[in-house]
Scaffold this motif. Structure first.
Motif, PDB file in Angstrom:
ATOM      1  N   LEU A  21       0.829  -1.213   0.000  1.00 20.35           N
ATOM      2  CA  LEU A  21       0.000   0.000   0.000  1.00 20.35           C
ATOM      3  C   LEU A  21       0.860   1.258   0.000  1.00 20.35           C
ATOM      4  CD1 LEU A  21      -2.821  -1.057   2.495  1.00 20.35           C
ATOM      5  CD2 LEU A  21      -2.957  -0.902  -0.015  1.00 20.35           C
ATOM      6  N   ASN A  22       1.998   1.209   0.678  1.00 20.83           N
ATOM      7  CA  ASN A  22       2.886   2.358   0.724  1.00 20.83           C
ATOM      8  C   ASN A  22       3.468   2.665  -0.657  1.00 20.83           C
ATOM      9  OD1 ASN A  22       4.252   4.484   1.925  1.00 20.83           O
ATOM     10  ND2 ASN A  22       5.068   3.238   3.572  1.00 20.83           N
ATOM     11  N   ILE A  23       3.814   1.635  -1.411  1.00 23.29           N
ATOM     12  CA  ILE A  23       4.314   1.829  -2.771  1.00 23.29           C
ATOM     13  C   ILE A  23       3.238   2.485  -3.628  1.00 23.29           C
ATOM     14  CG2 ILE A  23       5.019   0.644  -4.899  1.00 23.29           C
ATOM     15  CD1 ILE A  23       6.415  -1.429  -3.033  1.00 23.29           C
ATOM     16  N   LEU A  24       2.015   1.946  -3.590  1.00 17.28           N
ATOM     17  CA  LEU A  24       0.916   2.511  -4.382  1.00 17.28           C
ATOM     18  C   LEU A  24       0.627   3.951  -3.983  1.00 17.28           C
ATOM     19  CD1 LEU A  24      -1.592  -0.500  -4.425  1.00 17.28           C
ATOM     20  CD2 LEU A  24      -0.096   0.267  -6.280  1.00 17.28           C
ATOM     21  N   PHE A  25       0.521   4.195  -2.685  1.00 10.88           N
ATOM     22  CA  PHE A  25       0.194   5.526  -2.187  1.00 10.88           C
ATOM     23  C   PHE A  25       1.283   6.534  -2.560  1.00 10.88           C
ATOM     24  CE2 PHE A  25       0.194   8.932   0.904  1.00 10.88           C
ATOM     25  CZ  PHE A  25      -1.145   9.307   0.918  1.00 10.88           C
ATOM     26  N   THR A  26       2.539   6.147  -2.371  1.00 13.52           N
ATOM     27  CA  THR A  26       3.649   7.053  -2.643  1.00 13.52           C
ATOM     28  C   THR A  26       3.778   7.342  -4.134  1.00 13.52           C
ATOM     29  OG1 THR A  26       4.787   6.253  -0.666  1.00 13.52           O
ATOM     30  CG2 THR A  26       6.122   7.448  -2.274  1.00 13.52           C
ATOM     31  N   GLY A  27       3.566   6.336  -4.970  1.00  6.87           N
ATOM     32  CA  GLY A  27       3.589   6.564  -6.416  1.00  6.87           C
ATOM     33  C   GLY A  27       2.531   7.564  -6.837  1.00  6.87           C
ATOM     34  N   ASN A  28       1.316   7.403  -6.306  1.00  8.42           N
ATOM     35  CA  ASN A  28       0.241   8.346  -6.620  1.00  8.42           C
ATOM     36  C   ASN A  28       0.539   9.733  -6.066  1.00  8.42           C
ATOM     37  OD1 ASN A  28      -1.418   6.577  -8.067  1.00  8.42           O
ATOM     38  ND2 ASN A  28      -2.283   5.758  -6.191  1.00  8.42           N
ATOM     39  N   TRP A  29       1.133   9.790  -4.883  1.00  9.74           N
ATOM     40  CA  TRP A  29       1.486  11.059  -4.249  1.00  9.74           C
ATOM     41  C   TRP A  29       2.525  11.810  -5.082  1.00  9.74           C
ATOM     42  CZ3 TRP A  29       6.136  12.682  -1.960  1.00  9.74           C
ATOM     43  CH2 TRP A  29       6.052  13.811  -1.143  1.00  9.74           C
ATOM     44  N   LEU A  30       3.550  11.084  -5.540  1.00  9.34           N
ATOM     45  CA  LEU A  30       4.582  11.703  -6.373  1.00  9.34           C
ATOM     46  C   LEU A  30       4.000  12.198  -7.692  1.00  9.34           C
ATOM     47  CD1 LEU A  30       7.554   9.226  -5.781  1.00  9.34           C
ATOM     48  CD2 LEU A  30       7.484  11.650  -5.129  1.00  9.34           C
ATOM     49  N   GLU A  31       3.131  11.400  -8.290  1.00  2.19           N
ATOM     50  CA  GLU A  31       2.525  11.812  -9.562  1.00  2.19           C
ATOM     51  C   GLU A  31       1.628  13.029  -9.385  1.00  2.19           C
ATOM     52  OE1 GLU A  31       0.434  10.150 -13.574  1.00  2.19           O
ATOM     53  OE2 GLU A  31       0.766   8.758 -11.929  1.00  2.19           O
ATOM     54  N   ALA A  32       0.885  13.096  -8.291  1.00  2.00           N
ATOM     55  CA  ALA A  32       0.031  14.262  -8.026  1.00  2.00           C
ATOM     56  C   ALA A  32       0.870  15.531  -7.869  1.00  2.00           C
ATOM     57  CB  ALA A  32      -0.822  14.026  -6.782  1.00  2.00           C
ATOM     58  N   ARG A  33       2.010  15.403  -7.216  1.00  2.00           N
ATOM     59  CA  ARG A  33       2.916  16.557  -7.074  1.00  2.00           C
ATOM     60  C   ARG A  33       3.441  16.999  -8.437  1.00  2.00           C
ATOM     61  NH1 ARG A  33       7.100  16.356  -2.286  1.00  2.00           N
ATOM     62  NH2 ARG A  33       7.555  18.261  -3.389  1.00  2.00           N
ATOM     63  N   MET A  34       3.793  16.033  -9.271  1.00  2.47           N
ATOM     64  CA  MET A  34       4.294  16.347 -10.605  1.00  2.47           C
ATOM     65  C   MET A  34       3.193  17.003 -11.442  1.00  2.47           C
ATOM     66  SD  MET A  34       6.884  16.201 -12.579  1.00  2.47           S
ATOM     67  CE  MET A  34       7.893  15.136 -13.522  1.00  2.47           C
ATOM     68  N   GLN A  35       1.975  16.470 -11.345  1.00  5.49           N
ATOM     69  CA  GLN A  35       0.858  17.036 -12.098  1.00  5.49           C
ATOM     70  C   GLN A  35       0.609  18.486 -11.689  1.00  5.49           C
ATOM     71  OE1 GLN A  35      -0.888  15.468 -14.720  1.00  5.49           O
ATOM     72  NE2 GLN A  35      -1.420  17.612 -14.977  1.00  5.49           N
ATOM     73  N   LYS A  36       0.716  18.761 -10.401  1.00  5.17           N
ATOM     74  CA  LYS A  36       0.531  20.127  -9.909  1.00  5.17           C
ATOM     75  C   LYS A  36       1.597  21.053 -10.500  1.00  5.17           C
ATOM     76  CE  LYS A  36       0.064  22.759  -5.632  1.00  5.17           C
ATOM     77  NZ  LYS A  36       0.158  22.717  -4.176  1.00  5.17           N
ATOM     78  N   SER A  37       2.825  20.583 -10.559  1.00  2.04           N
ATOM     79  CA  SER A  37       3.913  21.383 -11.131  1.00  2.04           C
ATOM     80  C   SER A  37       3.726  21.607 -12.630  1.00  2.04           C
ATOM     81  CB  SER A  37       5.259  20.700 -10.893  1.00  2.04           C
ATOM     82  OG  SER A  37       5.529  20.598  -9.519  1.00  2.04           O
ATOM     83  N   LEU A  38       3.177  20.615 -13.328  1.00  6.98           N
ATOM     84  CA  LEU A  38       2.994  20.715 -14.777  1.00  6.98           C
ATOM     85  C   LEU A  38       1.793  21.573 -15.167  1.00  6.98           C
ATOM     86  CD1 LEU A  38       3.766  17.037 -15.824  1.00  6.98           C
ATOM     87  CD2 LEU A  38       5.149  19.073 -16.342  1.00  6.98           C
ATOM     88  N   LYS A  39       0.938  21.877 -14.200  1.00  4.79           N
ATOM     89  CA  LYS A  39      -0.281  22.639 -14.480  1.00  4.79           C
ATOM     90  C   LYS A  39       0.042  23.964 -15.179  1.00  4.79           C
ATOM     91  CE  LYS A  39      -4.491  22.526 -12.288  1.00  4.79           C
ATOM     92  NZ  LYS A  39      -5.265  22.320 -11.110  1.00  4.79           N
ATOM     93  N   VAL A  40       1.133  24.623 -14.785  1.00  2.00           N
ATOM     94  CA  VAL A  40       1.498  25.907 -15.396  1.00  2.00           C
ATOM     95  C   VAL A  40       1.861  25.758 -16.870  1.00  2.00           C
ATOM     96  CG1 VAL A  40       2.269  26.920 -13.213  1.00  2.00           C
ATOM     97  CG2 VAL A  40       3.921  25.787 -14.687  1.00  2.00           C
ATOM     98  N   PHE A  41       2.221  24.541 -17.299  1.00  4.74           N
ATOM     99  CA  PHE A  41       2.567  24.291 -18.692  1.00  4.74           C
ATOM    100  C   PHE A  41       1.368  23.739 -19.483  1.00  4.74           C
ATOM    101  CE2 PHE A  41       6.467  23.831 -16.192  1.00  4.74           C
ATOM    102  CZ  PHE A  41       7.242  24.813 -16.795  1.00  4.74           C
ATOM    103  N   ASN A  42       0.236  23.554 -18.800  1.00  3.86           N
ATOM    104  CA  ASN A  42      -0.997  23.070 -19.421  1.00  3.86           C
ATOM    105  C   ASN A  42      -0.822  21.696 -20.083  1.00  3.86           C
ATOM    106  OD1 ASN A  42      -3.745  23.254 -20.062  1.00  3.86           O
ATOM    107  ND2 ASN A  42      -3.306  24.110 -22.072  1.00  3.86           N
ATOM    108  N   ILE A  43      -0.071  20.814 -19.408  1.00  5.09           N
ATOM    109  CA  ILE A  43       0.077  19.444 -19.886  1.00  5.09           C
ATOM    110  C   ILE A  43      -0.076  18.484 -18.717  1.00  5.09           C
ATOM    111  CG2 ILE A  43       1.521  19.981 -21.900  1.00  5.09           C
ATOM    112  CD1 ILE A  43       3.954  19.057 -20.263  1.00  5.09           C
ATOM    113  N   THR A  44      -0.411  17.237 -19.036  1.00  5.28           N
ATOM    114  CA  THR A  44      -0.557  16.187 -18.028  1.00  5.28           C
ATOM    115  C   THR A  44       0.774  15.448 -17.865  1.00  5.28           C
ATOM    116  OG1 THR A  44      -1.176  14.483 -19.627  1.00  5.28           O
ATOM    117  CG2 THR A  44      -2.977  15.848 -18.707  1.00  5.28           C
ATOM    118  N   THR A  45       0.850  14.615 -16.852  1.00  6.49           N
ATOM    119  CA  THR A  45       2.064  13.831 -16.650  1.00  6.49           C
ATOM    120  C   THR A  45       2.294  12.869 -17.822  1.00  6.49           C
ATOM    121  OG1 THR A  45       0.841  12.252 -15.269  1.00  6.49           O
ATOM    122  CG2 THR A  45       2.071  13.982 -14.129  1.00  6.49           C
ATOM    123  N   SER A  46       1.234  12.304 -18.373  1.00  2.74           N
ATOM    124  CA  SER A  46       1.382  11.400 -19.528  1.00  2.74           C
ATOM    125  C   SER A  46       1.868  12.163 -20.755  1.00  2.74           C
ATOM    126  CB  SER A  46       0.064  10.686 -19.834  1.00  2.74           C
ATOM    127  OG  SER A  46      -0.258   9.794 -18.804  1.00  2.74           O
TER     128      SER A  46
END
Length: 153
Positions: A21-46
């Motif tokens: 569960l920690n692996i799943l949670f942390t992976g999602n947490w890291l991706e959410a942080r990255m998505q927040k940072s990418l918001k200014v560039f108007n692109i998704t993590t994918s």
């Protein structure tokens, strides 16, 4: 914050469940942080992942299938992602005359500029991670994660 606090769980079945569960949670947490940072560039993590893959091609075209094989989220709809990137002018997409189902994708100058602008954000995320754990711990974690994936082939 500890996983128990994040998930509001006081007890896990065992340490394997907690680690899983920690692996799943942390992976999602890291991706959410990255998505927040990418918001200014108007692109998704994918979309960002696809752009970085194409930058690594150094101006050479790549098929949609080859892109999908290298993506972090291999279940992503690469056709839809590419369409969005074409609409934004970040990539070009051309069908091959010999096989119209084969598509060559290339990074545009605008896409390369976006990546260059986002490099600082990506580097900062990397540095934050590097300040959290040691290089030896990072190597050990990578080895453990490789072991988990190799065991489930």
């Amino acid at each position: 914050m500890k996983l128990e606090d994040e998930l509001k769980m006081q007890q896990f079945t065992d340490n394997f469940q907690k680690a899983y569960l920690n692996i799943l949670f942390t992976g999602n947490w890291l991706e959410a942080r990255m998505q927040k940072s990418l918001k200014v560039f108007n692109i998704t993590t994918s979309q960002y992942n696809v752009l970085r893959i194409l930058r690594g091609q150094k101006g050479q075209p790549m098929s949609a299938f080859a892109i999908q094989e290298r993506m972090l989220h291999r279940t992503s709809n690469v056709t839809r992602i590419l369409e969005k990137l074409v609409e934004k002018g970040l990539v070009t997409r051309e069908s091959k005359s010999s096989n119209r189902r084969m598509i060559d994708v290339m990074l545009t100058a605008k896409g390369a500029e976006l990546l260059k602008a986002s490099d600082e954000m990506a580097n900062e995320s990397h540095l934050q991670f590097a300040r959290t754990i040691s290089e030896a711990e990072a190597l050990q974690m990578s080895d453990w994660l490789d072991t988990i994936r190799n065991e489930h082939l």
